[in-house]
Design an enzyme around this catalytic site. Structure first.
Site, PDB file in Angstrom:
ATOM      1  N   SER A   1       0.826  -1.206   0.000  1.00 23.65           N
ATOM      2  CA  SER A   1       0.000   0.000   0.000  1.00 23.65           C
ATOM      3  C   SER A   1       0.861   1.257   0.000  1.00 23.65           C
ATOM      4  O   SER A   1       1.632   1.466  -0.920  1.00 23.65           O
ATOM      5  CB  SER A   1      -0.968  -0.055   1.193  1.00 23.65           C
ATOM      6  OG  SER A   1      -2.017   0.862   1.039  1.00 23.65           O
TER       7      SER A   1
ATOM      8  N   ASP B   1     -10.377  -5.454  -4.624  1.00 23.54           N
ATOM      9  CA  ASP B   1      -9.808  -4.678  -3.520  1.00 23.54           C
ATOM     10  C   ASP B   1     -10.579  -3.371  -3.430  1.00 23.54           C
ATOM     11  O   ASP B   1     -10.548  -2.566  -4.362  1.00 23.54           O
ATOM     12  CB  ASP B   1      -8.317  -4.424  -3.791  1.00 23.54           C
ATOM     13  CG  ASP B   1      -7.610  -3.645  -2.694  1.00 23.54           C
ATOM     14  OD1 ASP B   1      -8.299  -3.038  -1.843  1.00 23.54           O
ATOM     15  OD2 ASP B   1      -6.374  -3.625  -2.698  1.00 23.54           O
TER      16      ASP B   1
ATOM     17  N   HIS C   1      -7.548  -6.004   0.606  1.00 20.70           N
ATOM     18  CA  HIS C   1      -6.360  -5.161   0.487  1.00 20.70           C
ATOM     19  C   HIS C   1      -5.174  -5.708   1.274  1.00 20.70           C
ATOM     20  O   HIS C   1      -4.081  -5.154   1.189  1.00 20.70           O
ATOM     21  CB  HIS C   1      -6.711  -3.748   1.001  1.00 20.70           C
ATOM     22  CG  HIS C   1      -5.676  -2.718   0.706  1.00 20.70           C
ATOM     23  ND1 HIS C   1      -5.242  -2.423  -0.570  1.00 20.70           N
ATOM     24  CD2 HIS C   1      -4.980  -1.887   1.537  1.00 20.70           C
ATOM     25  CE1 HIS C   1      -4.340  -1.462  -0.522  1.00 20.70           C
ATOM     26  NE2 HIS C   1      -4.154  -1.122   0.752  1.00 20.70           N
TER      27      HIS C   1
END
Length: 278
Positions: free
Chosen positions: A108, A229, A258
């Site tokens: 991320s 996601d 995620h």
């Protein structure tokens, strides 16, 4: 001494930073691999992944300064207004450990930290593996990042109004897959964060736009994305592949959420091994 930013002017800064960010080096391999966690987690997010790489690598783990596992007194609100300060931390860690070449797995926001670090120091990174990465989370004209500005402002308002209630709603949505243990783990690390730091970092992440610098990346990249996601649409993986400057490939995991390192570690391990061996 307030904030890591104040440590950068001292000769003891690198070693002090290793202590503050809970840096660990685990493994017996002759190559280096950095695992950098995303927002709302800490290095414990890699616990299901780590044992599969310690034979072939010396694995460097650390906590982002915003993580709940780091003393919040070290979070300098004046310094961590952009991702550049997080890049400084990463490069300082690698410098303190005398590492001159490594592979990097970033989840991320840490995927973007890795991208910026590789632009600054292309010699340092043999490969970037970008897990659930997004150069911009907000939609913009022909770009679909996944969120409208109004939606994000609603998220910030919910975090401010009742952080506990927000976590209880956000964690299962973000994990996506029906894996209660992963939801509990993600909730735990979110609750460990001080709410004002969590909100501040969220604003930083959602206001970040790195689309304009992707072409400066020269390191080989592997984009790893789940099929569904809520935070990062699959179209973002395609965008990254089309715009990153180095040799780039995409791996789509046949799962949702995620946080596949929490919810589908065995599936992810296979992909990571393949990505690192290329």
């Amino acid at each position: 001494m307030k904030g890591i930013g104040n440590l950068t002017n001292t000769s003891r800064a690198p070693n002090k930073l290793l202590e503050i960010l809970n840096v660990r080096v685990v493994g017996a391999g002759d190559k280096f691999l950095v695992l950098s966690h995303g927002f709302g987690t800490d290095q414990s997010a890699w616990q299901r992944i780590l044992p599969y790489f310690t034979r072939d690598y010396k694995v460097i783990l650390y906590d982002l300064v915003c993580a709940g596992s780091v003393n919040p007194d070290h979070f300098d609100f004046r310094r961590y207004t952009t991702l550049d300060a997080y890049v400084d931390d990463l490069l300082s860690i690698l410098g303190a450990l005398h590492i001159d070449r490594c592979a990097f797995i970033g989840h991320s926001v840490s995927a973007m930290i890795g991208i910026l670090a590789a632009i600054r120091r292309p010699d340092l990174f043999s490969k970037l593996i970008l897990l659930g990465a997004s150069p911009r989370f907000l939609n913009d004209k022909d770009y679909h990042g996944g969120f409208e500005k109004g939606e994000i402002e609603g998220v910030f308002a919910a975090m401010e109004e009742n952080y506990e209630a927000w976590v209880r709603g956000f964690a299962p949505l973000t994990v996506g897959a029906d894996v209660p243990a992963a939801v509990r783990e993600f909730s735990r690390t979110l609750f460990n964060m001080r709410p004002d730091i969590s909100l501040f970092v969220s604003r930083t992440v959602f206001n970040t736009d790195l689309r304009g610098v992707l072409g400066l990346v020269r390191s080989p990249c592997v984009i790893v994305q789940t099929a569904r996601d809520m935070s990062v649409p699959v179209t973002v993986a395609t965008y990254l592949k089309d715009h990153l400057g180095g040799r780039t490939s995409v791996e789509i995991l046949n799962t949702e959420g995620h946080l596949p390192h929490l919810s589908a570690p065995q599936l992810l391990i296979q992909v990571l091994r393949r990505a690192l061996s290329r």
